[in-house]
Design an enzyme around this catalytic site. Structure first.
Site, short mmCIF file in Angstrom:
data_model
loop_
_atom_site.label_atom_id
_atom_site.label_comp_id
_atom_site.label_asym_id
_atom_site.label_seq_id
_atom_site.Cartn_x
_atom_site.Cartn_y
_atom_site.Cartn_z
N ASP A 1 0.84 -1.20 0.00
CA ASP A 1 0.00 0.00 0.00
C ASP A 1 0.88 1.24 0.00
O ASP A 1 1.82 1.35 0.79
CB ASP A 1 -0.89 -0.01 1.25
CG ASP A 1 -2.10 0.89 1.12
OD1 ASP A 1 -2.19 1.63 0.13
OD2 ASP A 1 -2.95 0.86 2.03
N HIS B 1 -8.05 -0.74 -9.29
CA HIS B 1 -7.83 0.32 -8.32
C HIS B 1 -6.76 1.29 -8.79
O HIS B 1 -6.94 2.52 -8.69
CB HIS B 1 -7.43 -0.30 -6.97
CG HIS B 1 -7.19 0.72 -5.90
ND1 HIS B 1 -8.17 1.58 -5.47
CD2 HIS B 1 -6.06 1.03 -5.18
CE1 HIS B 1 -7.68 2.37 -4.51
NE2 HIS B 1 -6.41 2.06 -4.34
#
Length: 307
Positions: free
Chosen positions: A149, A222
């Protein structure tokens, strides 16, 4: 001399406590708020002297309603507003009330705990805690979904350019917009996907964190929708949290930005879609439970607020 920013640009740490507080109605809150500003400055200064290698810090953000209730400077930061829900055909970025937000982080969890305790002892007199999330670093910076992330975070001088207000709003230069969302993941559904299908949802390889080529990357991945251009970036410091036994694992999304409009564009792409209807596939597995916008004043402003 440039104003001193809070620790909005610090690197992700190993332990984090996120807290959101709302002021109680019909109480005088400015006196406690003044003491709070002085306390946050003191906590940071003390941690820097006592635990110089811990990378400990506490960042305070102030919501739109609280800014006005406290009688803080007007006009307000240009893009500080009450966050309005972003509603797509299938998913919604919800809005939740937040007067004050605290982002507490350190390598040593004990420091986070003590900072949170001091803030809570002071605020309990005039406010209610509506959120407390204890985040942790998962392996090599991965979310609970198993993917790294924050790979696209700006680095070096770009970090300040994208994370801190500049000359376009001189009264608030050095501050930052802070947007947060608490996401809960459907891990059962997620684990039901093959690794290859998970990678198509994210737009990256799972093991070595390599972005798919544009001609291969799905348009609803995403990465394809959350990244809105090299000239529009934010500084993320997301952290995983939750209870594995209750299947309530999640990600606390936290973004510092020089302009909230950058975050707004990301949310529109993800929830409404680009083009409309082509929403972010990750939302089929990750549901936002909160959504709040704050402004992080400079240390100089907090020092003024404390007097």
């Amino acid at each position: 001399m440039n104003p001193e920013s809070q620790h909005t640009l610090a690197d992700t740490n190993s332990n984090t406590i996120f807290m959101v507080w709302n002021f109680k109605e019909n109480l005088e809150v400015k006196t406690i708020f003044s003491r709070l500003c002085k306390l946050v400055i003191n906590l940071n200064n003390s941690a820097a002297i006592r635990f110089p290698v811990s990378r400990a810090s506490c960042v305070m953000g102030i919501g739109y309603d609280a800014w006005q209730r406290l009688g803080l400077p007007a006009p307000l930061p240009k893009e500080l507003v009450d966050f309005v829900p972003v509603t797509g055909e299938k998913h919604t970025a919800v809005s939740s009330k937040g007067d004050l937000h605290f982002h507490i982080r350190a390598d040593n969890q004990s420091i986070c705990y003590d900072m949170a305790a001091e803030i809570s002892d002071l605020l309990n007199k005039v406010a209610v805690s509506v959120e407390e999330i204890q985040g942790f670093r998962y392996w090599d910076g991965r979310s609970i979904l198993g993917f790294v992330d924050g790979t696209e975070n700006p680095q070096g001088q770009e970090r300040e350019f994208f994370g801190v207000v500049g000359d376009d709003d001189p009264d608030y230069k050095g501050g930052s917009y802070l947007f947060v969302q608490k996401y809960i993941h459907d891990l059962t559904a997620w684990k039901g996907l093959s690794v290859q299908d998970q990678e198509k949802v994210i737009g990256r390889s799972k093991s070595n964190d390599i972005e798919m080529a544009d001609e291969v990357k799905p348009a609803n991945s995403h990465i394809a929708l959350a990244n809105v251009g090299d000239d529009l970036k934010i500084v993320r410091d997301n952290m995983p949290f939750g209870s594995m036994s209750k299947n309530e694992m999640g990600t606390y999304f936290i973004a510092y930005a020089s302009k909230f409009s950058t975050v707004q564009k990301m949310l529109n792409n993800m929830f409404i879609g680009s083009p409309i209807g082509n929403y972010d596939r990750i939302l089929d597995f990750s549901t936002p439970k909160t959504g709040s916008l704050f402004f992080v004043p400079t240390v100089d402003m907090m020092d003024e607020f404390s007097s």
